[in-house]
Scaffold this active site. Structure first.
Site, PDB file in Angstrom:
ATOM      1  N   ASP A  61       0.835  -1.207   0.000  1.00  0.00           N
ATOM      2  CA  ASP A  61       0.000   0.000   0.000  1.00  0.00           C
ATOM      3  C   ASP A  61       0.868   1.255   0.000  1.00  0.00           C
ATOM      4  OD1 ASP A  61       0.851  -0.172   2.601  1.00  0.00           O
ATOM      5  OD2 ASP A  61      -1.122   0.010   3.521  1.00  0.00           O
ATOM      6  N   SER A  62       2.191   1.064   0.011  1.00  0.00           N
ATOM      7  CA  SER A  62       3.113   2.190  -0.208  1.00  0.00           C
ATOM      8  C   SER A  62       2.832   2.829  -1.567  1.00  0.00           C
ATOM      9  CB  SER A  62       4.572   1.723  -0.133  1.00  0.00           C
ATOM     10  OG  SER A  62       4.791   0.608  -0.968  1.00  0.00           O
ATOM     11  N   ASP A  93      -1.000  -6.064   0.147  1.00  0.00           N
ATOM     12  CA  ASP A  93      -1.364  -5.367   1.382  1.00  0.00           C
ATOM     13  C   ASP A  93      -2.861  -5.156   1.431  1.00  0.00           C
ATOM     14  OD1 ASP A  93       0.698  -4.794   3.152  1.00  0.00           O
ATOM     15  OD2 ASP A  93       1.405  -3.082   1.978  1.00  0.00           O
ATOM     16  N   LYS A 108      -1.206  -9.310   3.172  1.00  0.00           N
ATOM     17  CA  LYS A 108      -0.369  -8.871   4.310  1.00  0.00           C
ATOM     18  C   LYS A 108      -1.194  -7.915   5.172  1.00  0.00           C
ATOM     19  CE  LYS A 108       3.357  -5.963   3.822  1.00  0.00           C
ATOM     20  NZ  LYS A 108       2.949  -4.757   4.565  1.00  0.00           N
ATOM     21  N   GLU A 134      -1.027  -5.429   8.784  1.00  0.00           N
ATOM     22  CA  GLU A 134      -0.177  -4.798   9.790  1.00  0.00           C
ATOM     23  C   GLU A 134      -0.782  -4.999  11.176  1.00  0.00           C
ATOM     24  OE1 GLU A 134       0.638  -0.705   8.861  1.00  0.00           O
ATOM     25  OE2 GLU A 134       1.291  -1.173   6.826  1.00  0.00           O
ATOM     26  N   GLU A 174       9.873  -4.175   9.940  1.00  0.00           N
ATOM     27  CA  GLU A 174      10.287  -2.907   9.318  1.00  0.00           C
ATOM     28  C   GLU A 174      10.880  -1.961  10.364  1.00  0.00           C
ATOM     29  OE1 GLU A 174       7.414  -1.092   6.719  1.00  0.00           O
ATOM     30  OE2 GLU A 174       8.566   0.771   6.578  1.00  0.00           O
TER      31      GLU A 174
HETATM   32  O1  KIV Z   1       3.745  -1.100   1.491  1.00  0.00           O
HETATM   33  C1  KIV Z   1       4.859  -1.620   1.323  1.00  0.00           C
HETATM   34  O2  KIV Z   1       5.495  -1.499   0.268  1.00  0.00           O
HETATM   35  C2  KIV Z   1       5.400  -2.402   2.433  1.00  0.00           C
HETATM   36  C3  KIV Z   1       6.840  -2.784   2.387  1.00  0.00           C
HETATM   37  C4  KIV Z   1       7.713  -1.612   2.432  1.00  0.00           C
HETATM   38  C5  KIV Z   1       7.195  -3.800   3.410  1.00  0.00           C
HETATM   39  O3  KIV Z   1       4.704  -2.676   3.361  1.00  0.00           O
END
Ligand code: KIV
Length: 263
Positions: A43-44, A82, A112, A114, A181
């Site tokens: 989600d970055s 994510d 994924k 968090e 992280e």
């Molecule tokens: O959102 C993302 O790209 C991430 C990674 C940096 C681990 O969670």
């Protein structure tokens, strides 16, 4: 990687796992061709692709849109997606529906999430229903408004103990792997040694079972990157120079020449 079993096997055989966070067809294609073990559609993308300040506004539909493109570029790579902010918190029913939508519509292999103890029941439920879950501890960007900034986590004994405890809880709940992280290398090593599932580090030192970097950071698209990023290329400058050259050649009437024209 073809399945989560290969993640376990890699840890057992002490083989490091490479993961890239990326969001589109062409970069996913390059990752697969380069032999990267797994792709995370992070989600970055809210920050890297959309230019937002945080990952908080990213939606489920945006994650699905990007993951479909990644799957087309990397048809044979293990893909983790994510789940965006608040898409796995409201109710178990909602979470199952959202995770199921991701997996069914995109062809991704895992999601994924968090967090630690607070999401353990959700992790258990999803894995029991056949959806592999990767955990994410330490600096968890969806908690930015609680953490108060993108800072290293687990520096005090108390916070290190909390992260260790949550890693164990996530493992027991059924995650197949955990992203660590921005935590001190010593803490990442202790967690890695303590778990039988692989840890994937980002800013967590050399002793995790694998490493993940954001594609755009690794190739040096932006001027600044965090301390933990190794810039393997200065693609931002290379691309800018190519664009400047195009601009100059158009204005000086050197492009297109006969070579790039139909006769
Ligand atoms: O959102 C993302 O790209 C991430 C990674 C940096 C681990 O969670």
């Amino acid at each position: 990687m073809k399945s989560i079993l290969e993640f376990y096997k890699a840890k057992k055989e002490n083989r490091k796992i490479s993961v890239i966070s990326t969001y589109d067809y062409w970069s996913a294609k390059l990752c697969e061709e380069a032999g990267i073990d797994a792709i995370l559609v992070g989600d970055s993308l809210g920050m890297v692709i959309q230019g937002k300040d945080t990952t908080i506004p990213v939606t489920l539909d945006e994650m699905i849109y990007h993951t479909k493109a990644v799957r087309r570029g990397a048809p044979n790579t293990f893909i983790i997606v994510d789940m965006p902010f608040l898409s796995y918190h409201i109710s178990v029913e909602d979470t199952i529906k959202n995770a199921g939508k991701i997996i069914k519509e995109t062809g991704a292999n895992a999601v994924k999430l968090e967090g630690g103890e607070a999401i353990a029941d959700i992790v258990y439920k999803l894995t029991s229903l056949g959806i592999p879950v990767m955990g994410h501890l330490g600096l968890t960007p969806q908690f930015i408004n609680i953490l108060g900034g993108y800072k290293v986590q687990g520096k005090t004994e108390e916070s290190a103990e909390k992260i260790k405890k949550e890693a164990k809880i996530l493992e027991e709940a059924g995650v197949f792997s955990i992203v660590l992280e921005a935590v001190p290398s010593k803490l990442a090593k202790e967690i890695t040694d303590m778990l039988s599932i692989p840890t994937i580090g980002i800013g967590a030192g050399k002793d995790t079972d694998g490493q993940v970097l954001v594609f755009h950071d690794l190739i040096g698209i932006f001027e600044k990157t965090p301390k933990f990023v190794k810039r393997y290329l200065e693609a931002g400058n290379l691309i800018k120079n190519a664009l400047k050259q195009f601009d100059k050649e158009v204005k000086e009437k050197h492009f297109p020449s006969g070579e790039h024209s139909y006769l």
